[in-house]
Design a protein around this motif. Structure first.
Motif, PDB file in Angstrom:
ATOM      1  N   UNK A   1       0.816  -1.274   0.053  1.00 38.51           N
ATOM      2  CA  UNK A   1      -0.022  -0.124  -0.040  1.00 38.51           C
ATOM      3  C   UNK A   1       0.958   1.061  -0.083  1.00 38.51           C
ATOM      4  N   UNK A   2       0.678   2.001  -1.007  1.00 35.30           N
ATOM      5  CA  UNK A   2       1.725   3.076  -1.364  1.00 35.30           C
ATOM      6  C   UNK A   2       1.089   4.447  -0.565  1.00 35.30           C
ATOM      7  N   UNK A   3      -0.198   4.443  -0.303  1.00 39.58           N
ATOM      8  CA  UNK A   3      -0.986   5.835   0.080  1.00 39.58           C
ATOM      9  C   UNK A   3      -1.745   5.598   1.444  1.00 39.58           C
TER      10      UNK A   3
ATOM     11  N   UNK B   1      -1.431   6.925   8.687  1.00 38.87           N
ATOM     12  CA  UNK B   1      -1.352   6.559  10.024  1.00 38.87           C
ATOM     13  C   UNK B   1      -1.670   7.274  11.032  1.00 38.87           C
ATOM     14  N   UNK B   2      -2.853   6.848  12.024  1.00 33.36           N
ATOM     15  CA  UNK B   2      -3.243   7.586  13.136  1.00 33.36           C
ATOM     16  C   UNK B   2      -2.789   6.919  14.103  1.00 33.36           C
TER      17      UNK B   2
ATOM     18  N   UNK C   1      -6.592  -1.127  13.274  1.00 37.02           N
ATOM     19  CA  UNK C   1      -6.190  -0.812  11.910  1.00 37.02           C
ATOM     20  C   UNK C   1      -7.562  -1.288  10.965  1.00 37.02           C
ATOM     21  N   UNK C   2      -7.727  -0.341  10.119  1.00 40.62           N
ATOM     22  CA  UNK C   2      -9.010  -0.343   9.301  1.00 40.62           C
ATOM     23  C   UNK C   2      -8.294  -0.954   7.732  1.00 40.62           C
TER      24      UNK C   2
ATOM     25  N   UNK D   1       2.612  -6.159   9.726  1.00 38.75           N
ATOM     26  CA  UNK D   1       2.703  -4.935   8.992  1.00 38.75           C
ATOM     27  C   UNK D   1       4.249  -4.688   9.183  1.00 38.75           C
ATOM     28  N   UNK D   2       4.740  -4.187   7.948  1.00 38.74           N
ATOM     29  CA  UNK D   2       6.188  -3.840   7.912  1.00 38.74           C
ATOM     30  C   UNK D   2       6.432  -2.395   6.920  1.00 38.74           C
TER      31      UNK D   2
END
Length: 66
Positions: A16-18, A21-22, A28-29, A65-66
């Motif tokens: 995912x390139x876009x 992050x909150x 995570x949604x 996630x990485x």
């Protein structure tokens, strides 16, 4: 496998390139398309309060996630 162990050829990935992050988020949604692509299994539902009112959504299996 339900034990969370996959052989390397069974591992599914997406890039995912876009992403946004909150840092205060507790969950995570992911868009439905990515949930399907990753083959995540829903194990419960949860209700949350949003700006648009209360909504119910699915809670799915773990991701790394990485």
């Amino acid at each position: 496998m339900d034990a969370g162990r996959l052989t390397p050829d069974q591992v599914r990935t997406v890039e995912v390139d876009d992403a946004l992050v909150d840092t205060g988020a507790t969950m995570l949604l992911l868009p439905r398309k990515l949930v399907r692509q990753l083959g995540l299994k829903q194990f419960r539902t949860r209700t949350a309060r949003t700006a648009a009112g209360n909504t119910t959504f699915g809670v799915y299996g773990m991701v790394l996630l990485t």
